[in-house]
Design a protein around this motif. Sequence first.
Motif, PDB file in Angstrom:
ATOM      1  N   ALA A 137     -32.543   2.246 -20.106  1.00 28.58           N
ATOM      2  CA  ALA A 137     -32.478   3.442 -19.269  1.00 28.58           C
ATOM      3  C   ALA A 137     -33.716   3.462 -18.385  1.00 28.58           C
ATOM      4  O   ALA A 137     -34.637   2.673 -18.569  1.00 28.58           O
ATOM      5  N   VAL A 138     -33.739   4.357 -17.422  1.00 26.42           N
ATOM      6  CA  VAL A 138     -34.885   4.460 -16.526  1.00 26.42           C
ATOM      7  C   VAL A 138     -35.632   5.756 -16.836  1.00 26.42           C
ATOM      8  O   VAL A 138     -35.020   6.799 -17.049  1.00 26.42           O
ATOM      9  N   SER A 139     -36.950   5.675 -16.902  1.00 23.23           N
ATOM     10  CA  SER A 139     -37.767   6.867 -17.097  1.00 23.23           C
ATOM     11  C   SER A 139     -38.051   7.528 -15.748  1.00 23.23           C
ATOM     12  O   SER A 139     -38.445   6.865 -14.797  1.00 23.23           O
ATOM     13  N   LEU A 140     -37.863   8.830 -15.718  1.00 26.11           N
ATOM     14  CA  LEU A 140     -38.184   9.611 -14.522  1.00 26.11           C
ATOM     15  C   LEU A 140     -39.520  10.338 -14.669  1.00 26.11           C
ATOM     16  O   LEU A 140     -39.822  11.244 -13.883  1.00 26.11           O
ATOM     17  N   GLU A 141     -40.289   9.956 -15.659  1.00 22.59           N
ATOM     18  CA  GLU A 141     -41.599  10.567 -15.848  1.00 22.59           C
ATOM     19  C   GLU A 141     -42.440  10.376 -14.581  1.00 22.59           C
ATOM     20  O   GLU A 141     -42.561   9.270 -14.060  1.00 22.59           O
ATOM     21  N   GLY A 142     -42.999  11.454 -14.074  1.00 23.63           N
ATOM     22  CA  GLY A 142     -43.819  11.389 -12.873  1.00 23.63           C
ATOM     23  C   GLY A 142     -43.043  11.441 -11.577  1.00 23.63           C
ATOM     24  O   GLY A 142     -43.641  11.506 -10.494  1.00 23.63           O
ATOM     25  N   ALA A 143     -41.716  11.428 -11.637  1.00 23.98           N
ATOM     26  CA  ALA A 143     -40.897  11.533 -10.417  1.00 23.98           C
ATOM     27  C   ALA A 143     -40.819  12.996 -10.007  1.00 23.98           C
ATOM     28  O   ALA A 143     -40.191  13.807 -10.684  1.00 23.98           O
ATOM     29  N   GLU A 144     -41.449  13.338  -8.894  1.00 26.93           N
ATOM     30  CA  GLU A 144     -41.576  14.734  -8.496  1.00 26.93           C
ATOM     31  C   GLU A 144     -40.708  15.112  -7.301  1.00 26.93           C
ATOM     32  O   GLU A 144     -40.765  16.246  -6.826  1.00 26.93           O
ATOM     33  N   SER A 145     -39.920  14.171  -6.807  1.00 24.18           N
ATOM     34  CA  SER A 145     -39.032  14.475  -5.685  1.00 24.18           C
ATOM     35  C   SER A 145     -37.659  13.884  -5.958  1.00 24.18           C
ATOM     36  O   SER A 145     -37.518  12.912  -6.713  1.00 24.18           O
ATOM     37  N   LEU A 146     -36.654  14.471  -5.332  1.00 22.09           N
ATOM     38  CA  LEU A 146     -35.305  13.957  -5.498  1.00 22.09           C
ATOM     39  C   LEU A 146     -35.212  12.535  -4.958  1.00 22.09           C
ATOM     40  O   LEU A 146     -34.510  11.682  -5.530  1.00 22.09           O
ATOM     41  N   GLY A 147     -35.933  12.236  -3.881  1.00 11.05           N
ATOM     42  CA  GLY A 147     -35.917  10.880  -3.348  1.00 11.05           C
ATOM     43  C   GLY A 147     -36.428   9.862  -4.340  1.00 11.05           C
ATOM     44  O   GLY A 147     -35.863   8.758  -4.465  1.00 11.05           O
ATOM     45  N   GLU A 148     -37.489  10.206  -5.076  1.00 14.21           N
ATOM     46  CA  GLU A 148     -38.026   9.290  -6.078  1.00 14.21           C
ATOM     47  C   GLU A 148     -37.052   9.118  -7.239  1.00 14.21           C
ATOM     48  O   GLU A 148     -36.874   8.017  -7.755  1.00 14.21           O
ATOM     49  N   VAL A 149     -36.406  10.205  -7.654  1.00 15.86           N
ATOM     50  CA  VAL A 149     -35.399  10.124  -8.710  1.00 15.86           C
ATOM     51  C   VAL A 149     -34.277   9.175  -8.293  1.00 15.86           C
ATOM     52  O   VAL A 149     -33.876   8.272  -9.038  1.00 15.86           O
ATOM     53  N   ARG A 150     -33.764   9.356  -7.099  1.00 16.51           N
ATOM     54  CA  ARG A 150     -32.663   8.510  -6.626  1.00 16.51           C
ATOM     55  C   ARG A 150     -33.104   7.053  -6.523  1.00 16.51           C
ATOM     56  O   ARG A 150     -32.348   6.136  -6.891  1.00 16.51           O
ATOM     57  N   ALA A 151     -34.319   6.821  -6.054  1.00 14.10           N
ATOM     58  CA  ALA A 151     -34.804   5.445  -5.894  1.00 14.10           C
ATOM     59  C   ALA A 151     -34.900   4.737  -7.248  1.00 14.10           C
ATOM     60  O   ALA A 151     -34.511   3.572  -7.387  1.00 14.10           O
ATOM     61  N   ARG A 152     -35.411   5.432  -8.252  1.00 15.32           N
ATOM     62  CA  ARG A 152     -35.545   4.794  -9.572  1.00 15.32           C
ATOM     63  C   ARG A 152     -34.189   4.506 -10.203  1.00 15.32           C
ATOM     64  O   ARG A 152     -33.970   3.447 -10.795  1.00 15.32           O
ATOM     65  N   ILE A 153     -33.263   5.468 -10.070  1.00 12.92           N
ATOM     66  CA  ILE A 153     -31.933   5.257 -10.636  1.00 12.92           C
ATOM     67  C   ILE A 153     -31.215   4.133  -9.898  1.00 12.92           C
ATOM     68  O   ILE A 153     -30.558   3.277 -10.518  1.00 12.92           O
ATOM     69  N   GLU A 154     -31.345   4.098  -8.594  1.00 10.77           N
ATOM     70  CA  GLU A 154     -30.698   3.037  -7.810  1.00 10.77           C
ATOM     71  C   GLU A 154     -31.249   1.666  -8.185  1.00 10.77           C
ATOM     72  O   GLU A 154     -30.505   0.685  -8.269  1.00 10.77           O
ATOM     73  N   ARG A 155     -32.550   1.584  -8.443  1.00 11.15           N
ATOM     74  CA  ARG A 155     -33.166   0.315  -8.819  1.00 11.15           C
ATOM     75  C   ARG A 155     -32.545  -0.220 -10.109  1.00 11.15           C
ATOM     76  O   ARG A 155     -32.221  -1.396 -10.219  1.00 11.15           O
TER      77      ARG A 155
END
Length: 566
Positions: free
Chosen positions: A73-91
């Motif tokens: 799974a991907v950790s979203l720890e430290g992701a403070e914007s929706l763009g960062e969330v989407r980028a990590r999940i897409e990766r």
Amino acid sequence: MLDLLLTNARVRTFDPVQPWADAVGITGDRIAYVGASTDAPDAREVRHLDGNLVTPGIIDSHNHLLLGFDPDAVSLEGAESLGEVRARIERLAVERPDLEWICAENAVYSIVDDRRPNARDLDGITQRPIFVTTYDQHSVWLNTPALRALGIAAGHDIAWGNPELDRDGQPTGWVTDFYTSAMTRAGLAALQRDIPMYSPERRYRKILGSLEMATRSGITTVVEPQVPLVEIDLFEKALNEGRLSSRVIAALFHPIDSAPEFRQELREAVDDAPRSEMLRFGPIKLYADDVIEPHTAWMLDDYANRPGHRGHPSAPVGELSKIVTELDRLGFQTHTHATGDGGIRLALDAIEASQRINGTRNRRHGIVHVECLDPADLPRFEQLGVTAAMQPRHASPDLIEGTWMDNVGQNRWDRAWRTRSLMESGAHVALSSDWQVGEMDPLVGVYSALTRSGLDGRQSWTPDEIITLDQALCGYTTQGAWAWHSEDELGVLKVGAKADIVAWTADLYQLDPAGILEQRAALTIVAGDIVHDIDGLGVTASSETRFDHAAKTLDPSKSCSGHVHS
């Protein structure tokens, strides 16, 4: 002759008879010497610690081993914007075409402004279903393919939460009451059927990874606060395979709507479980309410930003008292989640009722989190002998700005995480991480307790509740031992106590809070064995290490000896 001598150290014993020493000696699994280095007996192995601090091993009184990070799974720890969330999940989606579901963990509630996240926020990343848990595990965020895959889009209910609906009655992609529902028999069965992250194999892998982290962090006893009956075997497997590098106290989950017969199942499960120095079952996890961030904790007055709404208790008023009274009668200690001031009062009322009806006085029931405490209820913890199991990191402004603070409202901020006030009232306050809601490292918790600030140190919030280093370490050792009826053998360095010890990389008492945050556990010793050695000179916990504790017999719990604050 001693087996091991730790010498030239600054030893904080938390023994009121001998609060400080500079050497500790071990024979077998017990402490055999505490005193001056110059008077210490000979030892087969000697470690010179250059004046660094030695304390009792850390007791983490609320640590979700089962929630440890999943490498798939991907950790979203430290992701403070929706763009960062989407980028990590897409990766992850691009890198792992083999995954049927794309799972992510640790999302914050405030990832979008002024509203809940919804399915559209995740749509377009991948055509596969996306399943995201919040950092506190109490809510889930789904994309549209996930809503379809689970039948939520067609109006079907799910067993592991409550899908939120918009004004038109359509699911938004947000699911509340997740963790209280997910660990029921039906909830866990549905999760394991539909969401690969909850397979027994991946859950077991999380336990092992979390235990390794605990051992590296100086944690010698971990309280796993929510084990479904059907997952007892995962902990028994770890015991039988010699994978328990720290002691584990496993609290069994009691869904609030269970039939009375379920409590007898719990009694039989605990009686039939293996009893070992390294693993014991027995506390029972309950919920008085949910959590403040999604407005589901029960408040005595309206939420500041939602007039007319106070959340809700987890069960009808009066039901929790019946459950706690029956569990108390059966000999169980309870560990009850309560965050809102209404939920905390409900839990205290239930414990008081159980004592009145059953006549018990030393069960040491606990209330977990104690996030928003009405002043009238503060003295009741000491009066009832209730442990407040609290997490200093939760009060950090970088975690609760924009959600918790706004929901509660500034006129109630002085009720938030009243650690110092509870300690000064005479209550027992056992500190913990709530991993993975907060970082597992106890020094992060110590820093937070000393500053009430975020890890960047810029903003201190509700500073009247700041405590001292000695109080913090006591909360992670002596008070944790008292909470679990082990104060004569754990949480203290004295002759005859169990040899659970941590040596730190510096004398923490000589450092400011920022300096403490930079330190680590140098040695972790459990039952006399070095299970973590930062210099690699002893046994180091890893996925290949085996710990030979499985056959040791669990000693009976001891009676209370009171506080040891210096």
